[in-house]
Design an enzyme around this catalytic site. Structure first.
Site, PDB file in Angstrom:
ATOM      1  N   GLU A   1     -12.016  -2.243   6.125  1.00 54.76           N
ATOM      2  CA  GLU A   1     -11.155  -2.997   7.255  1.00 54.76           C
ATOM      3  C   GLU A   1     -11.795  -2.729   8.457  1.00 54.76           C
ATOM      4  O   GLU A   1     -11.173  -3.367   9.442  1.00 54.76           O
ATOM      5  CB  GLU A   1      -9.748  -2.121   7.096  1.00 54.76           C
ATOM      6  CG  GLU A   1      -9.515  -0.979   7.928  1.00 54.76           C
ATOM      7  CD  GLU A   1      -8.010  -0.585   7.956  1.00 54.76           C
ATOM      8  OE1 GLU A   1      -7.246  -1.056   8.257  1.00 54.76           O
ATOM      9  OE2 GLU A   1      -7.836   0.480   7.225  1.00 54.76           O
TER      10      GLU A   1
ATOM     11  N   SER B   1       0.505   6.733   2.769  1.00 58.15           N
ATOM     12  CA  SER B   1       0.929   7.532   3.690  1.00 58.15           C
ATOM     13  C   SER B   1       2.183   8.169   2.967  1.00 58.15           C
ATOM     14  O   SER B   1       3.004   7.489   2.213  1.00 58.15           O
ATOM     15  CB  SER B   1       1.291   6.937   5.063  1.00 58.15           C
ATOM     16  OG  SER B   1       0.170   6.515   5.843  1.00 58.15           O
TER      17      SER B   1
ATOM     18  N   GLN C   1       0.768  -1.137  -0.050  1.00 60.35           N
ATOM     19  CA  GLN C   1       0.027   0.061   0.042  1.00 60.35           C
ATOM     20  C   GLN C   1       1.172   1.146  -0.090  1.00 60.35           C
ATOM     21  O   GLN C   1       1.809   1.647   0.920  1.00 60.35           O
ATOM     22  CB  GLN C   1      -0.970  -0.038   1.302  1.00 60.35           C
ATOM     23  CG  GLN C   1      -1.782   1.284   1.280  1.00 60.35           C
ATOM     24  CD  GLN C   1      -2.634   1.100   2.316  1.00 60.35           C
ATOM     25  OE1 GLN C   1      -2.250   1.258   3.572  1.00 60.35           O
ATOM     26  NE2 GLN C   1      -4.021   0.685   2.328  1.00 60.35           N
ATOM     27  N   GLY C   2       0.830   1.961  -0.873  1.00 61.55           N
ATOM     28  CA  GLY C   2       1.507   3.426  -1.220  1.00 61.55           C
ATOM     29  C   GLY C   2       0.479   4.465  -1.034  1.00 61.55           C
ATOM     30  O   GLY C   2       0.106   5.307  -1.862  1.00 61.55           O
TER      31      GLY C   2
ATOM     32  N   SER D   1       4.166  -1.787   4.088  1.00 55.90           N
ATOM     33  CA  SER D   1       4.536  -3.133   4.675  1.00 55.90           C
ATOM     34  C   SER D   1       4.838  -3.932   3.420  1.00 55.90           C
ATOM     35  O   SER D   1       4.048  -4.024   2.385  1.00 55.90           O
ATOM     36  CB  SER D   1       3.530  -3.567   5.413  1.00 55.90           C
ATOM     37  OG  SER D   1       3.129  -2.853   6.768  1.00 55.90           O
TER      38      SER D   1
END
Lengths: 380, 310
Positions: free
Chosen positions: A242, A124, A121-122, A156
């Site tokens: 989520e 932040s 995931q890109g 991550s």
């Protein structure tokens, strides 16, 4: 108010238990935490095993209650976590399923379910944390490609991912364009030239995250999900996904750890301290209530056709604090032993510090609750 | 699994709320704190128990909610009783409602609201002078200057938690806490939710520095925490009503006590100087929450029971 499971749900649980009992002994040895390729292989092999057994879709197609049962039973059985498959199964996948074209769904969803491809995931950036919409990674159009430059953080599994769900700014912020309006969602292949991954060491000593630097990375325009400049809305679909059942397995695990802490205290004599007993008793009430709150939220989602309700923020605020309290109690029971990182609880105590920060700090969560649930005026 | 209120349960809750709000905001009702005497007056020195209200609650089936239909009751379960007592907690219903509820079908006239029943609970007896029937041994009872102006209290000799005069209304039998504990927890839940709403309403209305104080994060975050406490307690109380598991009941009482007391404190804080006044009524929620925390099952008992099961 019905806490009993239907016959169908119980049958699902029984079948899953039986399958887990047969499948888990065949698992290979767990790789070391620093062996990223090994971890990827282990996690994706487990997803493939689930897929072959018909459980690969459970995060997507099952009812909220079945998902709750799945997460409860896999945790109780000691099955592997979702691990490297997290973003694909719980973030990027659901986004593509909901917002992607038929071609995009056909290209990206089956490999996630089969454990063939891993996503990271890109979102932040160093200067865009809680204020995610202020992100500055730029993308401009060059023919049938976007050219992307900037940097991402807290990514991550970046070292081993095939794809990155990337938020980029395609229209600069101006008086006419507020920050939420100029963002676009792209699927970036992680082997594209111009990507540099630098692991970040956490205070627990592990390298769970990475910084990702992007220097004129070319991403095909067909990899855009949703319209240009509509990425913020596309992302919100993912973020709400989520909240519902995200911590089911962890609450089950916390209740088990609490029992282990009590056993340790009975063994080392600290159990004679009524203040400690009462502290642990209160934690038992806390985690029992959090479990019931999960069931409440899942039932609410079930009634609303799978959409998680506002209960997620309430749950996260309380759970993240309770988890930290749990490991503080563990440290009290361990005494000087809590200084030994050889003890699992000492490491878990350190990692628990991220819970009031990750996925929305407690402060941001309280503002969300105040404004969106309680209807208080916009804060400042 | 469907851990949400059914349509019938929602309707019941709405009905009880309507009845209680109509009755307790009416002129001459037993509520009006403006008419309540100075704090700490002797029991019975207040307006006394509103027997008209008690009979009306009886007629509406409040006390006989769980009594089987063949015995003249409504025939509903503990979850429905919990919803009704949550409403009682919201409006600070005065009177020994828990003891009277549990006496329905056992003590003549209790179900109808004709007989007011109280019970010895640990070393405390609420509403002793007003009650027609006292369950448990109230000999040697001495009046207290009750901190809650709407709950007269007596004390009986004994050690706290020693279980003198154990009744179902109070600490329950040897099998663990009885339904009475959960009904107190339900009242605490109602109070916690109500003080959260009151704080939010005040934060919206009250302006300082040219804006509603609810626009300040410091105030917002107090309110958010109040909601979290109430909602976590709600999950615990409702689940305990369904399972009747003694440990869940103990946990529900513990969390509901905490939610009621701390939410009342925060509500008072959000109200600023007004919160410290008699007329703002926030203090009535805090004081009642303190009283209920000492009834049924106190925190120490609940925590020890939960710990011993670990």
């Amino acid at each position: 108010m019905d806490l009993t499971y239907t016959e169908e749900e119980e049958a699902f649980r029984a079948g899953l238990r039986e399958w887990l009992a047969a499948a888990l002994p065949k698992l290979p040895a767990k790789p070391s935490p620093q062996d990223w390729p090994g971890r990827r292989a282990y996690d994706t092999a487990w997803q493939r095993t689930l897929y072959d057994a018909g459980y690969g879709h459970v995060h997507w197609d099952a009812s909220p209650t079945q998902r709750l049962i799945f997460l409860e039973e896999t945790e109780k059985a000691g099955a592997p976590y979702v691990g490297a498959n997290f973003v694909g199964l719980l973030h990027a996948g659901p986004t593509i399923a909901s917002e992607g074209t038929p071609e995009q769904r056909a290209r990206w969803l089956p490999p996630v379910l089969r454990g063939d491809e891993v996503w990271c995931q890109g979102f932040s950036e160093p200067d865009a944390g809680s204020d995610l919409a202020s992100l500055r990674t730029r993308a401009w159009r060059d023919g049938d490609h976007y050219v992307v430059s900037g940097s991402k953080i807290w990514t991550s599994h970046a070292e081993v991912a095939d794809w990155c769900e990337l938020l980029v700014r395609t229209t600069p912020v101006s008086e006419a364009v507020p920050k939420h309006r100029g963002i676009t969602w792209l699927a970036m292949p992680m082997d594209a030239p111009g990507i540099t991954v630098r692991p970040l060491r956490t205070l627990a000593g592990s390298t769970e995250f990475a910084e990702v630097f992007l220097d004129e990375v070319r991403v095909p325009a067909v990899n855009r999900v949703g319209d240009e400049n509509d990425g913020w809305r596309v992302t919100m679909v993912t973020l709400s996904y989520e909240r519902g059942t995200a911590f089911v397995g962890e609450v089950v695990a916390c209740r088990r750890v609490l029992g282990e802490i009590a056993r340790e205290a009975r063994g080392n004599g600290l159990w004679d301290d009524p203040a400690l007993r009462r502290r642990l008793g209160r934690l038992a009430a806390e985690f029992s209530a959090l479990w019931r709150l999960t069931q409440w939220n899942v039932s609410e989602a079930q009634r609303s056709g799978g959409v998680p309700g506002v209960g997620g923020s309430v749950f996260k605020l309380r759970y993240s604090h309770a988890r930290q309290e749990l490991y503080e109690a563990a440290a009290q029971v361990l005494g000087a032993g809590a200084l030994d990182l050889g003890h699992e609880w000492s490491l878990d105590r350190l990692s628990s510090l991220s819970y009031t920060i990750a996925a929305g700090t407690s402060q941001i969560q309280r503002s969300i609750v105040a404004e969106r649930i309680l209807g208080l005026p916009k804060g400042r | 699994m469907d851990f949400q209120l059914t349509d019938d349960q929602r309707a019941l809750r709405a009905g009880v709320r309507e009845l209680l709000e109509r009755r307790l905001s009416a002129p001459g009702s037993s509520r009006g704190s403006g008419r309540a005497g100075p704090p700490g007056s002797a029991p019975g020195a207040e307006d006394g128990l509103d027997r008209g209200l008690w009979r009306q609650l009886g007629e509406a089936g409040f006390f006989s909610l769980m009594l089987p239909e063949e015995r003249g009751g409504v025939g509903l379960g503990l979850p429905e009783a919990v919803l009704a007592f949550e409403e009682a907690g919201r409006v600070l219903l005065p009177g020994p409602a828990v003891a009277s509820f549990l006496a329905a079908g056992e003590v003549a006239g209790a179900a109808a609201g004709e007989t007011v029943v109280t019970a010895v609970d640990g070393t405390l007896v609420p509403w002793l002078a007003e009650a027609d029937v006292v369950l448990g041994d109230a000999s040697g009872a001495v009046p207290l200057r009750s901190v809650d102006p709407l709950t007269p209290l007596h004390r009986v000799p004994g050690t706290p938690g020693a279980g003198r005069g154990v009744t179902e209304a109070g600490r329950g039998g040897p099998g663990g806490p009885g339904p009475g504990v959960l009904l107190y927890a339900a009242e605490q839940l109602g109070s916690a939710a109500r003080t959260c709403e009151a704080a939010v309403q005040y934060a919206r209305d009250r302006e300082q520095f040219g804006r509603p104080i609810g626009a300040f994060q410091a105030v917002q975050h107090l309110c958010a925490q109040m909601l979290v406490r109430a909602e976590v307690a709600r999950a615990a109380v409702y689940a305990a009503a369904v399972t009747r598991d003694p440990l869940e009941v103990a946990g529900a009482k513990l969390l509901a006590d905490d939610a009621a007391v701390r939410n009342a404190r925060d509500c008072l804080q959000v109200h600023g100087g007004m919160g410290f006044t008699w007329e703002a009524q926030v203090h009535l929620h805090l004081k009642r929450a303190w009283v209920r925390a000492q009834l049924g099952q106190v925190a120490e008992e609940a925590e020890e029971a939960l710990a011993s099961a670990l």
